[in-house]
Design a protein around this motif. Structure first.
Motif, mmCIF file in Angstrom:
data_model
loop_
_atom_site.group_PDB
_atom_site.id
_atom_site.type_symbol
_atom_site.label_atom_id
_atom_site.label_comp_id
_atom_site.label_asym_id
_atom_site.label_seq_id
_atom_site.Cartn_x
_atom_site.Cartn_y
_atom_site.Cartn_z
ATOM 1 N N PHE A 37 -8.903 3.838 -5.796
ATOM 2 C CA PHE A 37 -8.746 2.435 -6.923
ATOM 3 C C PHE A 37 -7.217 2.523 -6.913
ATOM 4 O O PHE A 37 -6.703 1.607 -6.992
ATOM 5 N N PRO A 39 -3.263 4.755 -6.234
ATOM 6 C CA PRO A 39 -2.477 5.679 -5.433
ATOM 7 C C PRO A 39 -2.446 6.739 -6.282
ATOM 8 O O PRO A 39 -2.286 7.897 -5.624
ATOM 9 N N SER A 52 -10.361 8.919 5.379
ATOM 10 C CA SER A 52 -11.772 8.180 6.065
ATOM 11 C C SER A 52 -12.881 9.026 5.563
ATOM 12 O O SER A 52 -13.972 8.272 5.489
ATOM 13 N N ARG A 55 -13.924 7.328 2.408
ATOM 14 C CA ARG A 55 -14.515 6.228 2.526
ATOM 15 C C ARG A 55 -15.690 6.011 3.184
ATOM 16 O O ARG A 55 -16.873 5.431 2.699
ATOM 17 N N ARG A 137 -18.353 -0.823 4.478
ATOM 18 C CA ARG A 137 -18.029 -0.832 5.699
ATOM 19 C C ARG A 137 -18.308 0.417 6.575
ATOM 20 O O ARG A 137 -18.176 1.530 5.926
ATOM 21 N N LEU A 154 -14.210 -6.640 -7.010
ATOM 22 C CA LEU A 154 -13.596 -6.683 -8.565
ATOM 23 C C LEU A 154 -14.762 -6.010 -9.455
ATOM 24 O O LEU A 154 -14.456 -5.366 -10.450
ATOM 25 N N ALA B 13 -0.179 1.034 -1.279
ATOM 26 C CA ALA B 13 -0.653 2.240 -2.103
ATOM 27 C C ALA B 13 0.563 3.300 -2.166
ATOM 28 O O ALA B 13 0.417 4.506 -2.142
ATOM 29 N N THR B 15 3.901 4.035 -4.890
ATOM 30 C CA THR B 15 4.488 3.529 -5.987
ATOM 31 C C THR B 15 5.742 3.741 -6.361
ATOM 32 O O THR B 15 6.465 3.335 -7.211
ATOM 33 N N PRO B 111 -5.714 0.637 0.084
ATOM 34 C CA PRO B 111 -5.679 1.953 -0.958
ATOM 35 C C PRO B 111 -5.225 2.996 -0.014
ATOM 36 O O PRO B 111 -4.877 4.136 -0.612
ATOM 37 N N ALA B 112 -4.840 3.014 1.079
ATOM 38 C CA ALA B 112 -4.378 4.184 1.941
ATOM 39 C C ALA B 112 -2.818 4.199 2.106
ATOM 40 O O ALA B 112 -2.383 3.301 2.627
ATOM 41 N N PRO B 113 -2.104 5.035 1.370
ATOM 42 C CA PRO B 113 -0.677 5.216 1.783
ATOM 43 C C PRO B 113 -0.069 5.149 2.914
ATOM 44 O O PRO B 113 -0.541 6.142 3.865
ATOM 45 N N CYS B 131 -5.017 4.387 8.305
ATOM 46 C CA CYS B 131 -5.960 3.631 7.936
ATOM 47 C C CYS B 131 -7.278 4.322 7.711
ATOM 48 O O CYS B 131 -7.510 5.167 8.621
ATOM 49 N N ILE B 132 -7.976 3.950 6.482
ATOM 50 C CA ILE B 132 -9.177 4.717 6.402
ATOM 51 C C ILE B 132 -10.440 4.054 6.824
ATOM 52 O O ILE B 132 -11.513 4.262 6.591
ATOM 53 N N GLY B 133 -10.329 2.717 7.217
ATOM 54 C CA GLY B 133 -11.290 1.915 7.573
ATOM 55 C C GLY B 133 -12.129 1.095 6.235
ATOM 56 O O GLY B 133 -13.468 0.960 6.713
ATOM 57 N N GLY B 135 -11.593 -1.816 4.872
ATOM 58 C CA GLY B 135 -11.759 -3.258 4.973
ATOM 59 C C GLY B 135 -11.213 -3.997 3.819
ATOM 60 O O GLY B 135 -11.440 -5.114 3.826
ATOM 61 N N TYR B 136 -10.526 -3.263 2.989
ATOM 62 C CA TYR B 136 -9.853 -3.970 1.880
ATOM 63 C C TYR B 136 -8.778 -4.952 2.418
ATOM 64 O O TYR B 136 -8.501 -6.235 1.510
ATOM 65 N N ALA B 139 -10.504 -8.338 2.775
ATOM 66 C CA ALA B 139 -10.556 -9.054 1.474
ATOM 67 C C ALA B 139 -9.263 -9.750 1.039
ATOM 68 O O ALA B 139 -9.233 -10.535 0.137
ATOM 69 N N GLY B 140 -8.197 -8.786 1.312
ATOM 70 C CA GLY B 140 -6.753 -9.145 0.756
ATOM 71 C C GLY B 140 -6.346 -10.471 1.374
ATOM 72 O O GLY B 140 -5.373 -11.362 0.940
ATOM 73 N N TRP B 251 -7.815 -7.562 -9.256
ATOM 74 C CA TRP B 251 -8.394 -6.228 -9.003
ATOM 75 C C TRP B 251 -7.279 -5.009 -8.588
ATOM 76 O O TRP B 251 -7.185 -3.926 -8.908
ATOM 77 N N LYS B 252 -6.175 -5.855 -8.082
ATOM 78 C CA LYS B 252 -5.085 -5.023 -7.384
ATOM 79 C C LYS B 252 -3.872 -4.922 -8.596
ATOM 80 O O LYS B 252 -2.822 -4.525 -8.064
ATOM 81 N N LYS B 256 -5.592 -2.001 -12.470
ATOM 82 C CA LYS B 256 -5.145 -0.688 -11.709
ATOM 83 C C LYS B 256 -4.480 0.298 -12.934
ATOM 84 O O LYS B 256 -5.092 1.185 -13.286
#
Lengths: 211, 291
Positions: A37, A39, A52, A55, A137, A154, B13, B15, B111-113, B131-133, B135-136, B139-140, B251-252, B256
């Motif tokens: 959600f 970082p 991974s 997830r 997924r 959301l 991801a 900051t 979400p994956a740095p 990548c963690i897969g 799929g966000y 959506a983006g 959402w993002k 947050k």
């Protein structure tokens, strides 16, 4: 439990196991969910074997929690109808929180705060399951249009936030009200605890000679 | 993926600022739809340079082949038969792929740095090893571009040949285009080139010709010259005014920090309540009373 040990049975072994199944999976879900959600919480993915794996595992843990929670609903729904005494008790909430409460109406097995917890989760957890299913997924998200997925992500985030806040209150209430935690670890509470916090319940089980 | 590392504008991801002392010139690919003949040389060049081969599909009775973008097909020709004027058939062909938005919805959602990187030259690149897969990014994205591979569950899309551009070469697709429909250069030059083309198209009767550089996503680093810029939807549903969905922004965006703060505050309020009023205990007397 008998009188001579001063203990009253509150939760059966199956209720306790069920509760802790939900509790353990909830904590795992909160940690893995927060990791994806914000970082600031991404480091929590290390607890699950990396990004991974987090997830992959999160939704499966979610299914375990959802199914376990259905068990809790079945076990506890009967005791969670809100009564007039509960609403009266709620008026004293300020005093109760300040440890100054006197002459409280007699309440049953659960007070209204516990009932609010129950009903909040009855709404939120299915919502999490549904929205989570839509964004899962690689198995299910591909069957949903992107607009639905955007609403689902959301909803999932907001519902999870509400669930975490609810559980923070729940955990704190258990820590604050001394003698409560053993109800879920040992299954018993002291008779004094029962008479003080849940007098109507205590009377009921006394009448039924379940002490 | 490229080895550039000092010219990062944004990193998913993350900051704190990423290495960004090197300011590179903004680049852009210009796709002049009016010059495209749909030969798919760019598709082949993309496959070759990136060394990926999609599965051989089946003929669906239309020219679109492959039918859609995939983890192995980062660009595809979209063929649309339209009648803008009655009884005047037009065959509109659009090379589809990542638009390299200045405000990338994929990067915002990720979400994956370090899984998605935006370079200061405008290229938005996926670093699949991070990548963690989840799929966000899908959506983006306002353009429906990223695809998750069924083989490795990583997201893939056009890199704008960041590896070639990083060493001063133009993207592979540009090299292969036989009609000059694809050109590549600085964004400034590409806008200027497009304006010349638009003047030409207007002279030839396409009064609504124009440049597609949608400002809703901050402009893009892949731009189109369209003969019907007033109706981009004609080109296989190219969105008229794309922007990151408000759902994704919510959402993002504000949720947050707000929710994270809420959770932290919730715990603190509990702790200080305990410190202030102490535990809720049943008095000893009532314990002994029972005996």
């Amino acid at each position: 439990m008998s009188n001579k040990t001063n203990l009253v049975a509150r939760y059966s072994a199956s209720e306790r196991i069920n509760h802790w199944l939900v509790a353990i999976t909830f904590v795992m879900l909160a940690f893995s969910g927060l990791a994806l959600f914000h970082p600031a919480f991404f480091f929590l993915t290390n607890l699950f074997g990396g990004g991974s794996w987090t997830r992959i595992l999160h939704p499966f843990i979610g299914v375990v929690m959802f199914v376990s929670f259905l068990g809790l609903i079945a076990k506890f729904i009967g005791q969670n109808h809100i009564t007039k005494a509960d609403l009266e008790w709620q008026k004293h909430l300020g005093d109760i929180m300040a440890n100054k409460a006197k002459n409280l109406p007699e309440i049953g097995k659960y007070n209204i705060g516990q009932k609010y917890l129950f009903w909040s989760l009855v709404v939120i957890i299915p919502l999490l399951m549904l929205s989570g299913f839509i964004i899962w997924r690689p198995y299910f998200a591909l069957y949903f249009p992107v607009d639905i997925i955007r609403v689902a992500v959301l909803v999932h985030a907001v519902a999870a936030f509400l669930a975490i806040m609810t559980i923070i209150v729940h955990v704190y209430a258990a820590i604050w009200t001394k003698g409560s935690i053993r109800a879920m670890t040992r299954g018993t509470v002291t008779t004094a605890w029962a008479r003080h916090h849940h007098p109507a319940w205590y009377k009921e089980i006394s009448r039924e000679n379940k002490l | 993926m490229a080895l550039q590392s000092l010219d990062i504008l944004r990193r998913s991801a993350t900051t704190t600022p990423s290495p960004g002392v090197r300011q590179t010139t903004e680049v852009a690919k210009l796709i002049d739809v009016s010059k495209c003949i749909g030969c798919k040389a760019c598709q082949s060049a993309c496959m070759e340079w990136n060394d990926i081969r999609d599965e051989i599909g089946s003929n669906a009775g239309i020219y679109d082949n492959p039918r859609d973008l995939s983890a192995d097909s980062w660009t595809v020709m979209r063929f649309s038969e339209v009648e803008v004027e009655k009884d005047k058939l037009e065959w509109l062909i659009r090379k589809d792929g990542c638009m390299h938005c200045a405000d990338p919805g994929c990067l915002k959602a990720c979400p994956a740095p370090g899984a998605i990187i935006q370079y200061s030259n405008g290229i938005v690149d996926f670093h699949e090893e991070n990548c963690i897969g989840c799929g966000y990014c899908i959506a983006g994205c306002p353009f429906n571009v990223p695809r998750i591979s069924k083989k490795d569950n990583k997201a893939y899309k056009c890199t704008l040949c960041s590896d070639r551009v990083g060493v001063g070469m133009e993207p592979a697709c540009i090299k292969s285009c036989p009609t000059g429909a694809l050109v590549f250069g600085t964004k400034e030059d590409m806008i200027q080139h497009a304006e010349e083309r638009i003047v030409d198209l207007k002279e030839r009767g396409f009064s609504n010709a124009g440049l597609y550089d949608p400002q809703g996503v901050g402009g893009t680093h892949v731009m189109y010259v369209l003969h019907h810029a007033d109706q981009p939807e004609l080109y296989h549903g190219l969105p008229k005014d794309p922007s990151i969905s408000p759902m994704v922004t919510l959402w993002k965006g504000i949720t947050k920090p707000l929710m994270s703060l809420g959770i932290g505050l919730g715990v603190l309020v509990g702790f200080f309540h305990y410190i202030k009023v102490g535990p809720n205990e049943v008095e000893e007397e009532s314990e002994s009373e029972q005996q």
